[in-house]
Write a protein that holds these residues in place. Structure first.
Motif, PDB file in Angstrom:
ATOM      1  N   THR A 101       0.840  -1.202   0.000  1.00 19.27           N
ATOM      2  CA  THR A 101       0.000   0.000   0.000  1.00 19.27           C
ATOM      3  C   THR A 101       0.873   1.249   0.000  1.00 19.27           C
ATOM      4  N   TRP A 102       1.907   1.270   0.861  1.00 15.37           N
ATOM      5  CA  TRP A 102       2.813   2.420   0.889  1.00 15.37           C
ATOM      6  C   TRP A 102       3.486   2.600  -0.476  1.00 15.37           C
ATOM      7  N   ARG A 103       3.928   1.456  -1.049  1.00 17.05           N
ATOM      8  CA  ARG A 103       4.603   1.544  -2.349  1.00 17.05           C
ATOM      9  C   ARG A 103       3.648   2.088  -3.406  1.00 17.05           C
ATOM     10  N   TYR A 104       2.414   1.622  -3.410  1.00 20.61           N
ATOM     11  CA  TYR A 104       1.422   2.099  -4.382  1.00 20.61           C
ATOM     12  C   TYR A 104       1.211   3.606  -4.216  1.00 20.61           C
ATOM     13  N   ARG A 105       1.071   4.057  -2.964  1.00 19.44           N
ATOM     14  CA  ARG A 105       0.838   5.483  -2.724  1.00 19.44           C
ATOM     15  C   ARG A 105       2.055   6.319  -3.135  1.00 19.44           C
ATOM     16  N   ILE A 106       3.246   5.803  -2.878  1.00 20.25           N
ATOM     17  CA  ILE A 106       4.470   6.521  -3.272  1.00 20.25           C
ATOM     18  C   ILE A 106       4.549   6.637  -4.788  1.00 20.25           C
ATOM     19  N   LEU A 107       4.308   5.520  -5.484  1.00 18.11           N
ATOM     20  CA  LEU A 107       4.377   5.541  -6.959  1.00 18.11           C
ATOM     21  C   LEU A 107       3.308   6.460  -7.550  1.00 18.11           C
ATOM     22  N   ARG A 108       2.130   6.417  -6.965  1.00 15.26           N
ATOM     23  CA  ARG A 108       1.053   7.276  -7.483  1.00 15.26           C
ATOM     24  C   ARG A 108       1.383   8.750  -7.246  1.00 15.26           C
ATOM     25  N   PHE A 109       1.875   9.050  -6.060  1.00 18.25           N
ATOM     26  CA  PHE A 109       2.246  10.441  -5.749  1.00 18.25           C
ATOM     27  C   PHE A 109       3.341  10.923  -6.694  1.00 18.25           C
ATOM     28  N   ASP A 110       4.311  10.039  -6.943  1.00 19.24           N
ATOM     29  CA  ASP A 110       5.392  10.387  -7.877  1.00 19.24           C
ATOM     30  C   ASP A 110       4.818  10.660  -9.265  1.00 19.24           C
ATOM     31  N   ASP A 111       3.893   9.815  -9.723  1.00 18.51           N
ATOM     32  CA  ASP A 111       3.257  10.057 -11.033  1.00 18.51           C
ATOM     33  C   ASP A 111       2.559  11.411 -11.061  1.00 18.51           C
ATOM     34  N   GLU A 112       1.870  11.736  -9.979  1.00 16.14           N
ATOM     35  CA  GLU A 112       1.138  13.005  -9.947  1.00 16.14           C
ATOM     36  C   GLU A 112       2.090  14.192 -10.048  1.00 16.14           C
ATOM     37  N   ILE A 113       3.193  14.151  -9.293  1.00 18.19           N
ATOM     38  CA  ILE A 113       4.104  15.308  -9.370  1.00 18.19           C
ATOM     39  C   ILE A 113       4.852  15.331 -10.699  1.00 18.19           C
ATOM     40  N   ARG A 114       5.089  14.173 -11.318  1.00 17.76           N
ATOM     41  CA  ARG A 114       5.740  14.147 -12.643  1.00 17.76           C
ATOM     42  C   ARG A 114       4.812  14.736 -13.716  1.00 17.76           C
ATOM     43  N   HIS A 115       3.497  14.655 -13.471  1.00 20.63           N
ATOM     44  CA  HIS A 115       2.534  15.230 -14.415  1.00 20.63           C
ATOM     45  C   HIS A 115       2.168  16.667 -14.045  1.00 20.63           C
ATOM     46  N   GLY A 116       2.953  17.251 -13.141  1.00 21.76           N
ATOM     47  CA  GLY A 116       2.786  18.664 -12.818  1.00 21.76           C
ATOM     48  C   GLY A 116       1.693  18.961 -11.807  1.00 21.76           C
ATOM     49  N   GLU A 117       1.145  17.961 -11.171  1.00 21.22           N
ATOM     50  CA  GLU A 117       0.086  18.208 -10.192  1.00 21.22           C
ATOM     51  C   GLU A 117       0.706  18.753  -8.907  1.00 21.22           C
ATOM     52  N   LYS A 118       0.131  19.802  -8.362  1.00 21.72           N
ATOM     53  CA  LYS A 118       0.630  20.432  -7.137  1.00 21.72           C
ATOM     54  C   LYS A 118      -0.030  19.755  -5.933  1.00 21.72           C
ATOM     55  N   HIS A 119       0.716  19.790  -4.804  1.00 20.28           N
ATOM     56  CA  HIS A 119       0.214  19.176  -3.563  1.00 20.28           C
ATOM     57  C   HIS A 119       0.488  20.091  -2.382  1.00 20.28           C
ATOM     58  N   SER A 120      -0.317  19.925  -1.338  1.00 19.56           N
ATOM     59  CA  SER A 120      -0.131  20.729  -0.122  1.00 19.56           C
ATOM     60  C   SER A 120       1.032  20.161   0.689  1.00 19.56           C
TER      61      SER A 120
END
Length: 170
Positions: A101-120
């Motif tokens: 689960t942690w790995r999935y969340r890390i990979l997904r978060f990485d994908d989001e920031i690679r696609h330019g999505e901003k996060h708090s």
């Protein structure tokens, strides 16, 4: 025949006869009471002996009962040991599931920031916490495949540092 009776007992007076008859009646009554008392005592003693025999018979069963107790205890120890193994296996499975689960969340978060999505900052802090837990798990379980996340973790930490330096969190 009566003459022999009179000759033998003729000197006995009626008073003496009454005393003899009373004595005989008394002895018969004493005999009955004594017989009743002895019979009751014998029955009581027989009951006592039966109870003592029951206790002796139960005492003879002690080794069998003791062995049954040992067998039951050994069986329970085996069952508890098996349960411990199953619980350990279940805990490992649960821990491994959390790692996935942690790995999935890390990979997904990485994908989001690679696609330019901003996060708090809070979202970054949460993913950094997931990264810490994931890395701890991987360190404790070297057999767990970890190569999929190494670059994603590096990228997330770099972006986090950049956002902290530039104050560009969402």
């Amino acid at each position: 025949m009566i003459e022999h009776f009179i000759q033998s007992f003729g000197d006995i007076s009626v008073g003496q006869a009454v005393i003899v008859i009373s004595a005989i009646v008394f002895l018969v009554m004493v005999y009955k009471k004594l017989k009743e008392y002895i019979s009751k005592k014998a029955l009581d003693e027989q009951k006592n002996n039966e109870q003592i025999q029951k206790v002796i018979d139960q005492a003879k069963q002690y080794p069998v009962w003791h062995q049954q107790s040992i067998d039951i205890r050994e069986n329970l120890n085996t069952l508890i040991s098996n349960l411990d193994k199953k619980i350990d296996k279940l805990q490992c499975s649960s821990d491994q599931g959390m790692a996935y689960t942690w790995r999935y969340r890390i990979l997904r978060f990485d994908d989001e920031i690679r696609h330019g999505e901003k996060h708090s900052k809070e979202h970054f802090d949460q993913i950094i916490e997931d990264i810490d837990k994931y890395e701890d798990y991987c360190r404790d379980h070297p057999e767990f495949p970890n190569s999929k996340v190494v670059f994603a973790i590096r990228n997330i930490k770099n972006v986090y540092q950049k956002c902290t330096d530039e104050c560009t969190f969402l």
